[in-house]
Enzyme design. Structure first.
Site, short mmCIF file in Angstrom:
data_model
loop_
_atom_site.label_atom_id
_atom_site.label_comp_id
_atom_site.label_asym_id
_atom_site.label_seq_id
_atom_site.Cartn_x
_atom_site.Cartn_y
_atom_site.Cartn_z
N GLN A 1 66.94 59.37 83.21
CA GLN A 1 66.28 60.29 82.26
C GLN A 1 67.17 61.48 81.94
O GLN A 1 67.15 61.98 80.80
CB GLN A 1 64.90 60.73 82.80
CG GLN A 1 64.91 61.51 84.10
CD GLN A 1 64.87 60.61 85.34
OE1 GLN A 1 65.23 59.44 85.29
NE2 GLN A 1 64.44 61.18 86.47
N GLU B 1 93.59 41.68 49.93
CA GLU B 1 92.43 41.71 50.83
C GLU B 1 91.12 41.58 50.06
O GLU B 1 90.04 41.68 50.64
CB GLU B 1 92.45 42.99 51.67
CG GLU B 1 93.67 43.03 52.62
CD GLU B 1 93.65 44.17 53.63
OE1 GLU B 1 92.78 45.05 53.53
OE2 GLU B 1 94.51 44.16 54.53
N HIS C 1 89.26 49.27 45.86
CA HIS C 1 90.31 50.08 46.49
C HIS C 1 91.47 50.28 45.51
O HIS C 1 92.00 51.38 45.36
CB HIS C 1 90.81 49.42 47.77
CG HIS C 1 89.88 49.54 48.94
ND1 HIS C 1 88.59 49.08 48.93
CD2 HIS C 1 90.06 50.09 50.19
CE1 HIS C 1 88.01 49.32 50.10
NE2 HIS C 1 88.88 49.93 50.88
N HIS D 1 83.28 57.56 102.84
CA HIS D 1 82.53 57.85 101.62
C HIS D 1 81.35 56.91 101.43
O HIS D 1 80.29 57.30 100.95
CB HIS D 1 83.43 57.70 100.38
CG HIS D 1 84.09 58.97 99.96
ND1 HIS D 1 83.40 60.08 99.57
CD2 HIS D 1 85.41 59.31 99.89
CE1 HIS D 1 84.25 61.06 99.26
NE2 HIS D 1 85.48 60.61 99.44
N GLN E 1 88.65 57.87 103.34
CA GLN E 1 87.98 57.21 102.22
C GLN E 1 86.88 56.28 102.69
O GLN E 1 85.85 56.14 102.04
CB GLN E 1 89.00 56.45 101.36
CG GLN E 1 89.98 57.37 100.67
CD GLN E 1 89.30 58.54 99.96
OE1 GLN E 1 88.58 58.36 99.00
NE2 GLN E 1 89.49 59.75 100.48
N TYR F 1 76.89 65.41 85.14
CA TYR F 1 75.88 64.93 86.08
C TYR F 1 76.34 65.22 87.50
O TYR F 1 77.44 64.81 87.89
CB TYR F 1 75.64 63.43 85.91
CG TYR F 1 74.43 62.97 86.69
CD1 TYR F 1 73.19 62.87 86.07
CD2 TYR F 1 74.51 62.70 88.04
CE1 TYR F 1 72.06 62.49 86.78
CE2 TYR F 1 73.38 62.33 88.77
CZ TYR F 1 72.16 62.23 88.14
OH TYR F 1 71.04 61.87 88.84
N GLU G 1 92.51 53.33 93.31
CA GLU G 1 92.15 54.68 92.86
C GLU G 1 93.14 55.71 93.45
O GLU G 1 93.68 56.53 92.73
CB GLU G 1 90.73 54.97 93.33
CG GLU G 1 90.20 56.33 92.92
CD GLU G 1 88.87 56.63 93.62
OE1 GLU G 1 88.55 55.97 94.63
OE2 GLU G 1 88.17 57.55 93.15
N HIS G 2 93.34 55.65 94.78
CA HIS G 2 94.29 56.54 95.45
C HIS G 2 95.39 55.67 96.07
O HIS G 2 95.10 54.63 96.66
CB HIS G 2 93.63 57.31 96.60
CG HIS G 2 92.41 58.06 96.21
ND1 HIS G 2 91.14 57.57 96.42
CD2 HIS G 2 92.26 59.27 95.60
CE1 HIS G 2 90.25 58.47 95.97
NE2 HIS G 2 90.90 59.50 95.46
N ASN H 1 74.11 57.40 90.98
CA ASN H 1 73.71 56.10 91.53
C ASN H 1 73.72 55.05 90.42
O ASN H 1 74.15 55.31 89.29
CB ASN H 1 72.34 56.20 92.20
CG ASN H 1 71.24 56.59 91.23
OD1 ASN H 1 71.38 56.43 90.01
ND2 ASN H 1 70.15 57.10 91.75
N SER I 1 84.90 54.29 96.37
CA SER I 1 86.23 54.86 96.56
C SER I 1 87.20 53.84 97.17
O SER I 1 86.80 52.95 97.90
CB SER I 1 86.12 56.08 97.47
OG SER I 1 87.31 56.80 97.46
N ASP J 1 91.74 65.46 96.94
CA ASP J 1 90.31 65.58 96.69
C ASP J 1 89.91 67.01 96.41
O ASP J 1 88.95 67.26 95.69
CB ASP J 1 89.51 65.10 97.92
CG ASP J 1 89.42 63.59 97.99
OD1 ASP J 1 89.68 62.94 96.96
OD2 ASP J 1 89.10 63.07 99.06
#
Lengths: 424, 424
Positions: A187, A411, A416, A258, A255, A126, A323-324, A210, A233, A357
């Site tokens: 979709q 069991e 089995h 962003h 950052q 995506y 994250e960073h 999003n 971020s 990045d």
């Protein structure tokens, strides 16, 4: 930028309390569930309807023609194409080192056990539309998939009034994306998860988007695999008294720009560095094109914490699991062992976060919101699956018959036990 | 058992159509969301309330005392303990071969890039109550976690009128579970995801459970990691004309007895084998203790498909992507390359599926419902995370400055470009 000084315990409680704010949005969840059900039921017709509704475009054929992709690639400025190719080279050489292999174990008489590693057959990427269409993310997603051996990589991206961003098309061609479809939102995720006449069903969906895209990915998880639900971020910087406040400030802002919800964080052992960085952030903000966004992130999400020593700094950052993570201290590599939770680590004054990045080679699709406690950067391993296998001789099975039937009957699974006994 | 003969295309459409039936259950989802929110808000008090409501027990202290665990272990019959220890040995020696390591790459001048692999800090294991309490599953979950280096492994299981199953307690002690808590259902999952005063927050929740547990795991995914959403058990058997119908029937029933929704499947090149297996299933069913369950699975979920050749058989099974796959043909190992989608593969007449459930060593926590297309058996890799790192000299950064700033500005991220330029 806000400077916090307090006992370590209070600091810890304050900077980590924001972690447990998982998004719940019943209205969006219901809308997304409805869209997914509709696409499952009505396929391309539903895609056409939602594309009209959300993107204001009427499309019967969603696929971007190869000629449009070729034209974008051929017209790409040389300096941009060279930059993309250098990034591709570094990302490839880094991720090639992540490749893992299966094994075959023939240690016991009459027993063969093993595991084989296979690529996923098809994955879908995506790519958001508009200004958030990042060609670098296409490289970061598709290159490890290619190295893993994925045979089919398709891309979806919302239709744009002026056509798909040519840098996106160029990056897609460079890394060998097999098809690009102009669909977006929940979709598009539904189409990749269930397949339609035009859109192939894939095994894994990756890439940012999003809230509709994020929730759709979560809802189709299990029907297909997904990469992760990425949040805003984050950058955490650990700095000692010898760090350069202007560089720290520039990296925090890289950052912050962003997203208004991005989280720039500095933990330092030096009050002087804290104060100088706060000033440098204010100074640099005044000329930043995305000033409004960065300012909001700095004011509402960011902080500078002053701690007594580097051990406290690492403890705090391990709780945050950013994250960073930049380590702007002397001999930074020697602190690698103290890092428990982080996505991507940048060691020393030259390893500015944007290096990661775009170009160094490690991935930029990283765990956010504290999930580096258990999630990893996107890598080759995300595009493979493992299959176990075992073969036994009758003698080898005989040696283990009693143990198997004992456990099966404990069991309550008589069938089995009988399956094993049917061999003798 | 139903025998299907048709063109390959119709067979394929018929046997794979059941895949796309992902569970949606809005009522249970809302109930689970409410329980999770309550446990987040009210901690142990909420756990106490739900344990009273769902398990009819009033508990103030959820932890099982060490003395109770020790007593179960000390009183474990020797043959059962020996069986568990043999299983432990085989599971350990198999999963030790899955260990992966990080790397450090110093190929380019002035550039160090690497990746380190770390264990998760804490994981939680859900063990169902009653007859579904399987000691073998504790071994299968905890052993790979231990090999990965997880420091803290806790277990939750619903309180039972007669106390927790002693075989479960024995298995837990054998593999070194650190604490056992008597809580179950969605409330147990919520407690592990968010932590309470008594229950530690973990990084990953694993283990099977009822629909409340499965949906709770899906809802907390992202707050913590989860293993997978496991569906009913499946076995696919590929058999040629030399296979033994009685063994095939016994193996089909070993999975059918798990669950009325379990799916026993045979694909064979021989009509004679199909007919003889169908008869053997009927015969063996008459004396099976769990006959009612197995009969329902055989009648409503199972099938025997007759195909023209083994290539078709493998194609069909690859579309189904069964949890367990038996290859009962001559020289089975030579067909390993034809297997694209399966959780665990059993090669040849002696590799009866229950061998894998208990003793061979490969994991028995496996992808179901077609998810072997993209999910893998539980393994050591599920209990680690990866952290990337990079260090650059100023000269090395200078060589890549132009490419980084070009890409940053193409993406409209001026702050990223300036962060790099602040180094020069």
């Amino acid at each position: 930028m806000q400077i916090i000084q307090d006992t370590y315990e209070k600091l810890s409680a304050q900077v980590t309390q924001r972690q447990n704010q998982a998004a719940n949005n019943p209205t969006v969840e219901a809308t997304v569930a409805q869209i997914i059900a509709d696409v499952r039921q009505n396929g391309d017709a539903a895609l056409k309807t939602y594309t009209q509704k959300f993107d204001n475009v009427t499309l019967d054929d969603f696929r971007v023609p190869q000629s449009v992709i070729d034209e974008a690639y051929d017209n790409c400025p040389k300096d941009l194409l060279d930059a993309l190719k250098l990034a591709q080279k570094n990302i490839t050489s880094y991720h090639e080192k992540e490749v893992t292999y299966g094994f075959m174990d023939a240690e016991q008489p009459g027993v063969v056990r093993g595991q084989k590693v296979l690529p996923l057959a098809a994955v879908g990427l995506y790519v958001p539309g508009g200004t958030a269409a990042y060609p670098s993310t296409i490289l970061m997603s598709a290159i490890p998939a290619k190295i893993a051996g994925v045979a089919k990589i398709v891309m979806v991206t919302p239709p744009q009034p002026e056509g798909i961003n040519p840098a996106v098309l160029t990056a897609a061609k460079l890394v060998g994306i097999d098809a690009i479809y102009q669909i977006g939102g929940a979709q598009a995720v539904a189409a990749l998860a269930y397949g339609t006449n035009q859109i192939p069903q894939v095994d894994k969906i990756m890439g940012p988007g999003n809230i509709f895209v994020a929730i759709a990915k979560k809802q189709v998880f299990g029907q297909v695999d997904i990469d992760m639900i990425a949040g805003p971020s984050e950058i955490g910087i650990i700095a000692d008294e010898n760090a350069d406040p202007k560089k720290i400030a520039a990296d925090l802002l890289s950052q912050a720009e962003h997203d208004k919800l991005a989280r720039p964080m500095l933990v330092t052992t030096s009050l002087a560095i804290a104060q100088a960085t706060s000033q440098a952030v204010d100074d640099q903000l005044t000329t930043l094109p995305r000033q409004e966004i960065a300012q909001a992130a700095v004011d509402n999400q960011g902080f500078i914490a002053v701690v007594d020593n580097l051990d406290q700094a690492f403890d705090l950052m391990n709780q945050i699991a950013p994250e960073h993570l930049e380590i702007q201290v002397d001999e930074p590599m020697t602190y690698l062992n103290q890092i428990q939770n982080a996505g991507s680590v940048f060691l020393g004054a030259n390893a500015s976060e944007p290096l990661g990045d775009y170009l160094a080679g490690p991935n930029h699709i990283l765990p956010t919101a504290g999930t580096a406690r258990f999630f990893s950067p996107l890598g080759v391993d995300d595009f493979v699956k493992r299959i176990q296998y075992v073969q036994y001789t009758k003698n080898a099975l005989a040696k283990e018959e009693k143990a198997i039937t004992k456990l099966a009957r404990i069991e309550g699974l008589e069938g089995h036990a009988r399956a094993i006994e049917s061999r003798f």
